[in-house]
Design an enzyme around this catalytic site. Structure first.
Site, mmCIF file in Angstrom:
data_model
loop_
_atom_site.group_PDB
_atom_site.id
_atom_site.type_symbol
_atom_site.label_atom_id
_atom_site.label_comp_id
_atom_site.label_asym_id
_atom_site.label_seq_id
_atom_site.Cartn_x
_atom_site.Cartn_y
_atom_site.Cartn_z
ATOM 1 N N LYS A 221 5.589 -3.468 -2.585
ATOM 2 C CA LYS A 221 4.515 -4.729 -3.090
ATOM 3 C C LYS A 221 5.005 -5.190 -4.189
ATOM 4 C CE LYS A 221 0.387 -2.636 -1.069
ATOM 5 N NZ LYS A 221 -0.991 -2.435 -1.279
ATOM 6 N N ARG A 255 1.186 5.654 2.084
ATOM 7 C CA ARG A 255 1.404 4.775 3.163
ATOM 8 C C ARG A 255 2.710 3.791 2.632
ATOM 9 N NH1 ARG A 255 0.112 -0.575 3.823
ATOM 10 N NH2 ARG A 255 -0.556 -0.978 6.331
#
Length: 278
Positions: A221, A255
């Protein structure tokens, strides 16, 4: 702290950390390496996640990255029906999560196409695409309670204080409706500045107060590459570092895009934990 979760009548425990592998069937996910658009690509990714040690396959048909375009409900349904059929054919016993904030889509995925878990990035309907309000006619909380499937409740709150207050209220609402298996996701990258993301990571252990499994999704991210430079393709090392910190602060599920590398992090963490016990 050991958590358990009922999936299709089987009691799954999180005594050891669990890796959730991402299967994106969107053409515009922020990490281009994760996009799977053909049947062969979906088959390969499904088998890869499990072969590398992933325990959950998380299927997403709608990118929620900043600047993403909204996908119609019809298109999201079409994509998920197609992908779930392939995954269930290839791996009928796999635990499958569906990444959606639409109650109607969630219901179809569970009742018609074999999804086991609903992964909701909207915090029950607060937001869909990053920083974009959504307007769903139905209630996701009521839907998952009726479906009686595990539900991943992701926060879009900016800081841990607001997150704890919101989660306390939302968990109470879900319990009142009859929802049993709730997983908390602090929502890194959603409604948070770069600094707030790291402040929330620093305080992550505070979520243990709810005695529920915590899921962390920071894989590649912008909180990594905006700090270190580069882009999603260069952010595996930062992902690995943050995943280890998340485990040390009590996270049960990670995740990720890179399953093999994350499983290795979990094994190292388990060894460290075993040595502490001794």
């Amino acid at each position: 702290m050991i958590h358990t979760m009922n999936i299709r009548g089987q009691l799954i425990n999180f005594q050891k950390p669990c890796v959730m592998g991402i299967l994106n069937i969107t053409p515009d996910s922020f990490y281009s390496g994760s996009r799977k658009q053909t049947e062969a690509e979906v088959v390969d990714r499904t088998n890869q996640i499990l072969a590398e040690g992933g325990k959950i396959i998380d299927i997403g048909a709608f990118s929620t990255r900043p600047g993403a375009f909204e996908v119609t409900e019809e298109e999201e349904i079409k994509r998920l029906k197609w992908a779930l059929a392939i995954v269930r054919r290839e791996q009928p016993n796999a635990v499958v999560s569906v990444d959606t904030y639409r109650p109607a889509v969630a219901r179809l995925c569970v009742e018609e196409w074999g999804a086991d878990i609903i992964n909701d990035v909207s915090e029950g309907g607060l937001t869909g695409i990053v920083n974009t309000a959504i307007h769903e006619k139905e209630s996701m909380f009521e839907t998952v309670a009726k479906l009686q499937v595990p539900y991943i409740l992701m926060s879009v709150q900016a800081n841990m204080h607001k997150m704890l207050k919101a989660f306390a209220s939302e968990i109470q609402q879900l319990n009142a409706l009859g929802a049993k298996d709730i997983i908390l996701d602090p929502g890194f990258g959603f409604g948070k500045t770069l600094e707030e993301n790291y402040q929330d990571m620093q305080k992550l252990e505070q979520l243990q107060i709810f005695d529920l499994p915590v899921l962390v999704g920071i894989s590649r991210k912008s909180m990594i590459y905006k700090l270190l430079g580069g882009d999603p393709t260069t952010s595996l090392n930062g992902t690995t570092a943050l995943n280890m910190i998340a485990l040390q602060k009590g996270t049960s599920i990670l995740r990720v895009h890179d399953v093999k590398e994350c499983v290795e992090v979990c094994r190292i963490y388990e060894q460290l934990s075993a040595n502490q016990v001794e």
